[in-house]
Design a protein around this motif. Sequence first.
Motif, PDB file in Angstrom:
ATOM      1  N   PRO A   3       8.356   6.859  -5.427  1.00  0.00           N
ATOM      2  CA  PRO A   3       7.251   6.597  -4.499  1.00  0.00           C
ATOM      3  C   PRO A   3       7.048   5.089  -4.295  1.00  0.00           C
ATOM      4  N   ILE A   4       6.863   4.712  -3.035  1.00  0.00           N
ATOM      5  CA  ILE A   4       6.659   3.305  -2.685  1.00  0.00           C
ATOM      6  C   ILE A   4       5.240   3.125  -2.167  1.00  0.00           C
ATOM      7  N   GLY A   5       4.609   2.053  -2.623  1.00  0.00           N
ATOM      8  CA  GLY A   5       3.280   1.715  -2.124  1.00  0.00           C
ATOM      9  C   GLY A   5       3.313   0.411  -1.357  1.00  0.00           C
ATOM     10  N   PHE A   6       2.373   0.254  -0.420  1.00  0.00           N
ATOM     11  CA  PHE A   6       2.299  -0.956   0.388  1.00  0.00           C
ATOM     12  C   PHE A   6       0.868  -1.493   0.362  1.00  0.00           C
ATOM     13  N   ILE A   7       0.713  -2.725  -0.101  1.00  0.00           N
ATOM     14  CA  ILE A   7      -0.586  -3.391  -0.071  1.00  0.00           C
ATOM     15  C   ILE A   7      -0.417  -4.670   0.730  1.00  0.00           C
ATOM     16  N   SER A   8      -1.160  -4.790   1.803  1.00  0.00           N
ATOM     17  CA  SER A   8      -0.953  -5.891   2.742  1.00  0.00           C
ATOM     18  C   SER A   8      -1.634  -7.182   2.287  1.00  0.00           C
ATOM     19  N   SER A   9      -0.884  -8.267   2.426  1.00  0.00           N
ATOM     20  CA  SER A   9      -1.456  -9.598   2.223  1.00  0.00           C
ATOM     21  C   SER A   9      -0.785 -10.602   3.156  1.00  0.00           C
ATOM     22  N   GLY A  10      -0.071 -10.071   4.157  1.00  0.00           N
ATOM     23  CA  GLY A  10       0.627 -10.942   5.108  1.00  0.00           C
ATOM     24  C   GLY A  10      -0.239 -11.262   6.302  1.00  0.00           C
ATOM     25  N   SER A  11       0.358 -11.898   7.300  1.00  0.00           N
ATOM     26  CA  SER A  11      -0.389 -12.291   8.503  1.00  0.00           C
ATOM     27  C   SER A  11      -0.162 -11.323   9.658  1.00  0.00           C
ATOM     28  N   GLY A  12       1.010 -10.678   9.697  1.00  0.00           N
ATOM     29  CA  GLY A  12       1.306  -9.782  10.810  1.00  0.00           C
ATOM     30  C   GLY A  12       0.891  -8.344  10.552  1.00  0.00           C
ATOM     31  N   ASN A  13       1.391  -7.799   9.415  1.00  0.00           N
ATOM     32  CA  ASN A  13       1.052  -6.436   8.981  1.00  0.00           C
ATOM     33  C   ASN A  13       1.301  -5.389  10.063  1.00  0.00           C
ATOM     34  N   ASP A  14       2.407  -5.514  10.777  1.00  0.00           N
ATOM     35  CA  ASP A  14       2.702  -4.573  11.862  1.00  0.00           C
ATOM     36  C   ASP A  14       2.941  -3.155  11.350  1.00  0.00           C
ATOM     37  N   PHE A  15       3.638  -3.021  10.231  1.00  0.00           N
ATOM     38  CA  PHE A  15       3.905  -1.688   9.706  1.00  0.00           C
ATOM     39  C   PHE A  15       2.613  -0.954   9.372  1.00  0.00           C
ATOM     40  N   LEU A  16       1.687  -1.638   8.712  1.00  0.00           N
ATOM     41  CA  LEU A  16       0.452  -0.978   8.304  1.00  0.00           C
ATOM     42  C   LEU A  16      -0.461  -0.668   9.482  1.00  0.00           C
TER      43      LEU A  16
END
Length: 290
Positions: free
Chosen positions: A81-94
Amino acid sequence: MLYFIVNKLSGKGKGGEIQEKIITRLKEENIEFKMVETLKKEHAIELAQEISLKEDCTGLVAVGGDGTFSEVLNGIKKDVPIGFISSGSGNDFLRTFAPKKDFEAQLDAIIQGKTKKIDYIQINEKRSLNVAGTGFDIDILLLERKLRKFLSGSFCYYAALIITIFTLKFRKFSIKIDDEKEINEDCLIMSLANGKYFGGGMPISLDSRLDDGIMDLVLITKLPFYHIPGILIKFMKGKLQEETRYVKTYRVKKVECSVKPEVQMQTDGEIHFMPSFKAELIENGLTVFY
């Protein structure tokens, strides 16, 4: 054991701030975890390769932006299982994956172990979570990288977009869809969309879903210069597909493509040299915390 791969520099240092919040929360919940930090470009690929093969790895979480997410995806060696926590500037996937989930909600899903299956795109030896493309998009991204010293987020992409318009390049695309239909046409851009957005929030294909077993091939064909402002306005409003004269969308599972003159290709914003490629949607290929 939960493992975290953290890009502390993502979002101009926001990654480091998010990292501290994660550590605090996990300790409060008595969750067993290990955390490693990326030190260079493509380091997350190496870390994901190593971690995903560990017997005690029950989940691997990427903390960063689209680039970090892409590297982790391209590093994993088995279905954990993969998790994603955003801290970028674009965050297009999320923007597609979890548009209404903030940091706390993203972390909650990981702690609670809630998972689902989503698709990804296999392009030659690369994997793409969100959107891959070539043509005009590459010209924009190359300029955007130069402008990042002065601008950030969506505004940086828009600025690069406007500047690139004045040096338009149409390229010859030879495309085969699902081993059947063939397209030979001069185009401005070609995108393969699993998600809805790219370039810091530009809506390329709002009908796309991450779990529908199909990807959207979007072509903007050769058009007169004076039609470009109208196309761009529709592009930014998410109404690109309304322009039926110069925009063509196909629902596909497989694509073979070659481009002349040769040009690089972007997968989730990461640039690679792929003047010809085979792309296939891998249905339910990823288990993700959600």
